[in-house]
Design an enzyme around this catalytic site. Structure first.
Site, PDB file in Angstrom:
ATOM      1  N   ASN A 147     -33.215  79.268  36.028  1.00 23.78           N
ATOM      2  CA  ASN A 147     -32.440  80.345  35.436  1.00 23.78           C
ATOM      3  C   ASN A 147     -31.140  79.856  34.810  1.00 23.78           C
ATOM      4  OD1 ASN A 147     -31.752  83.321  35.146  1.00 23.78           O
ATOM      5  ND2 ASN A 147     -30.007  82.599  36.351  1.00 23.78           N
ATOM      6  N   ASP A 209     -26.341  80.913  32.394  1.00 24.77           N
ATOM      7  CA  ASP A 209     -27.775  81.166  32.257  1.00 24.77           C
ATOM      8  C   ASP A 209     -28.350  80.493  31.014  1.00 24.77           C
ATOM      9  OD1 ASP A 209     -27.153  83.025  34.338  1.00 24.77           O
ATOM     10  OD2 ASP A 209     -28.890  84.215  33.735  1.00 24.77           O
ATOM     11  N   ASP A 239     -36.500  79.295  41.594  1.00 23.43           N
ATOM     12  CA  ASP A 239     -35.334  80.051  42.026  1.00 23.43           C
ATOM     13  C   ASP A 239     -35.010  81.180  41.050  1.00 23.43           C
ATOM     14  OD1 ASP A 239     -32.776  80.133  43.733  1.00 23.43           O
ATOM     15  OD2 ASP A 239     -31.944  79.857  41.728  1.00 23.43           O
ATOM     16  N   HIS A 243     -34.364  86.891  36.988  1.00 21.30           N
ATOM     17  CA  HIS A 243     -33.214  86.945  36.082  1.00 21.30           C
ATOM     18  C   HIS A 243     -33.329  86.001  34.890  1.00 21.30           C
ATOM     19  CE1 HIS A 243     -31.503  89.177  39.393  1.00 21.30           C
ATOM     20  NE2 HIS A 243     -31.619  88.134  40.190  1.00 21.30           N
ATOM     21  N   GLU A 282     -39.227  83.111  44.010  1.00 23.93           N
ATOM     22  CA  GLU A 282     -38.227  83.902  44.728  1.00 23.93           C
ATOM     23  C   GLU A 282     -37.959  85.180  43.934  1.00 23.93           C
ATOM     24  OE1 GLU A 282     -33.598  83.627  46.305  1.00 23.93           O
ATOM     25  OE2 GLU A 282     -34.160  82.988  44.277  1.00 23.93           O
TER      26      GLU A 282
END
Length: 541
Positions: A147, A209, A239, A243, A282
């Site tokens: 991410n 990001d 991970d 997002h 996740e």
């Protein structure tokens, strides 16, 4: 205390399953052989994973920080490669929290995805760890943080250097601050100013990001994965994948459809490079949202951490109520696509340790272990959980990741120097040396449960049918072709008795039973008796 009695109707759903389950005569209990021509189950279905924070596991050079050589030296504790021994934990795979170059202690802000963190050793040390793990039949999964990067990563430095930089679009920039905040913390900003413009960083300013709308970024992620697969890695823990691509503030910062588009693209590339590699996701969310990241059960991720189930187990054990866990198991069965494999766990590196949440209650910790390791899917054990490791005194994440205690010495056998963090409370008694020599310890229980799981095809790879058992009981039937097991846990502080199980002509064989647990004939049926916080697993044929 008078045992509570449950009518036969409460386990009616189990009766048909128990009555029709007929293992081959003389079955050894290891599960039936796979039928000729039947496809082999993937290695990760039913595998027991062990999460390792390398910095806190074992220090080989005395600098106070764990390293890859230290972990390699301790592999026999996790699995010595000999199924006949009972002195190892018996895990099938290890998940290494980030081992790439990073300026932080935790490693989730990567500065080079192709370089091993010098604190942990060299690429040759990682190569040797992988080889030694494979020699023992243990797979190695790396934490891959896609991410975001560190703001010290050369990519971001180049991106931030100029609005015309070739890597400007590798991150998310805009001319103004739109005012978005973290979706879980409305008081914390998610946009930060640098060089007259604003960049997006959902976690904090030091972890900008990446922009997965940029094809070059997507290709780079696949190239990094291919590099490590080529080095022998068996998969990745991904991970923060909710997002990856944001579409707007609030709800738009989590779970966009573009996340799934990229993850299917990544999964296809990984499987093309190594067909049996595993991707573990996740998604810290509710069951329905987690289910979406399996795709159709074949085209996205193979494993996803079950956060609602973890919460239900720990809270249910603490409250003495089996209904929490049974409810989530039914939710999972309804929401997950066919073929999806769950990834249950108790706690991880972002949460207070289960021993702390359960006030270090030995009975509750033993029960939580039994539930975790008799559930379907691929269970994950956080390092030290098998010892009853407690949190340190602070709330910061470092106190959830303190050094592994190997013996009762001041440094816990973790290092010859000063440990990077103090050991957690109670390490003088909750350590490997003490618990290894105690057949009644929590460590011995984990070892026995893992072996029971490996000795039963139904426990390792079967589905689960939760039974209607209100109150302190949690019961489910685990099944594969040729084997059925009945699992019953008493979540309560008092004894439990469930009577009237009608299974005429059935024969029960103990797979894993606590002292005082019994499945006995009761007239025309069966009766289960369990002491407080005890568990029983029986093969029925």
């Amino acid at each position: 205390m008078t045992p509570s009695r449950r009518p036969a109707a409460l386990l009616a759903a189990a009766l048909a399953a128990l009555a029709c389950a007929h293992a081959p005569a003389g079955s050894s209990g290891a599960g039936p052989a796979r039928a000729t021509g039947a496809p082999a189950a993937p290695w990760w279905k039913g595998a027991v994973f062990y999460e390792v924070f390398v910095r806190s596991f074992a220090d080989s050079d005395g600098d106070g920080k764990g390293d890859l050589r230290g972990l390699t030296a301790k592999l026999d504790y996790l699995n010595d490669g000999d199924p006949a021994t009972a002195t190892d934990l018996g895990v099938d795979a290890i998940w290494l929290m980030p081992v790439f170059a990073s300026p932080s202690y935790h490693g989730y802000d990567v500065t080079d995805y192709l370089k091993v963190n010098p604190d942990y050793g060299t690429e040759a040390d990682l190569d040797r760890l992988i080889a030694e793990a494979h020699r023992r039949g243990v797979r190695v999964v790396l934490d891959l943080v896609l991410n975001h990067t560190s703001d010290q990563h050369p990519w971001f430095r180049e991106s931030a250097s100029s609005r015309t930089s070739p890597r400007r679009d590798w991150y998310v920039w805009r001319a103004d601050d739109p005012g978005w905040t973290q979706p879980w913390n409305p008081s914390q900003a998610a946009w930060y100013r640098r060089g007259g413009e604003w960049y997006y960083a959902i976690f904090w300013s030091g972890m900008p990001d990446l922009n997965y709308r940029n094809p070059a970024v997507r290709e780079e992620a696949k190239r990094i994965a291919a590099h490590w697969l080529g080095k022998g890695v068996d998969g990745f823990r991904l991970d923060a994948i909710r997002h990856l691509v944001e579409t707007g503030p609030g709800a738009g910062q989590s779970g966009s459809q573009e996340n799934h588009v990229f993850l299917r693209e990544l999964a296809a590339a990984v499987r093309a490079g190594k067909p049996d590699a595993v991707l573990v996701g996740e998604v810290w969310s509710e069951t329905d949202d987690i289910a979406r990241y399996y795709g159709d059960g074949k085209d996205e991720l193979q494993l996803l951490f079950d956060f609602p189930l973890a919460k239900a187990i720990v809270e249910g054990v603490d409250a003495g109520d089996g209904g929490f866990t049974a409810h989530v198991l039914r939710e999972v069965a309804a929401a997950y696509p066919p073929g999806a494999v769950d990834a249950p766990f108790l706690t991880n590196h972002d949460q207070f340790r289960v021993a702390t949440q359960l006030a270090n209650d030995a009975g509750k910790l033993r029960l939580a272990a039994a539930i975790l390791l008799t559930l379907p899917g691929a269970p994950f054990v956080y390092y030290g959980e098998e010892l009853g490791m407690q949190n340190g005194p602070g709330r910061e994440d470092e106190w959830k990741r303190t050094p592994m205690p190997w013996d009762r010495s001041e440094q816990g056998g973790f290092t010859r120097g000063d440990p990077w963090m103090p050991l957690g409370p109670g390490h003088e008694s909750a350590n490997v040396a003490v618990e290894s020599s105690d057949p009644g310890s929590l460590l011995s229980r984990y070892r026995a449960l893992v072996r029971a799981r490996k000795g039963s095809a139904a426990l390792a790879r079967g589905d689960a049918v939760p039974l209607s058992t209100p109150g302190s009981a949690l019961a489910y039937v685990r099944r594969v072709e040729g084997e059925t097991v009945l699992v019953v846990h008493n979540m309560g502080a008092g004894p439990l008795e469930i009577g009237g199980l009608e299974a005429p002509g059935a024969v029960a064989e103990a797979v894993f039973v606590d002292p005082g647990a019994a499945l006995v004939r009761d007239g025309t049926g069966w009766r289960v008796v369990l002491p407080p916080r005890a568990s029983g697993v029986w093969r029925v044929r």
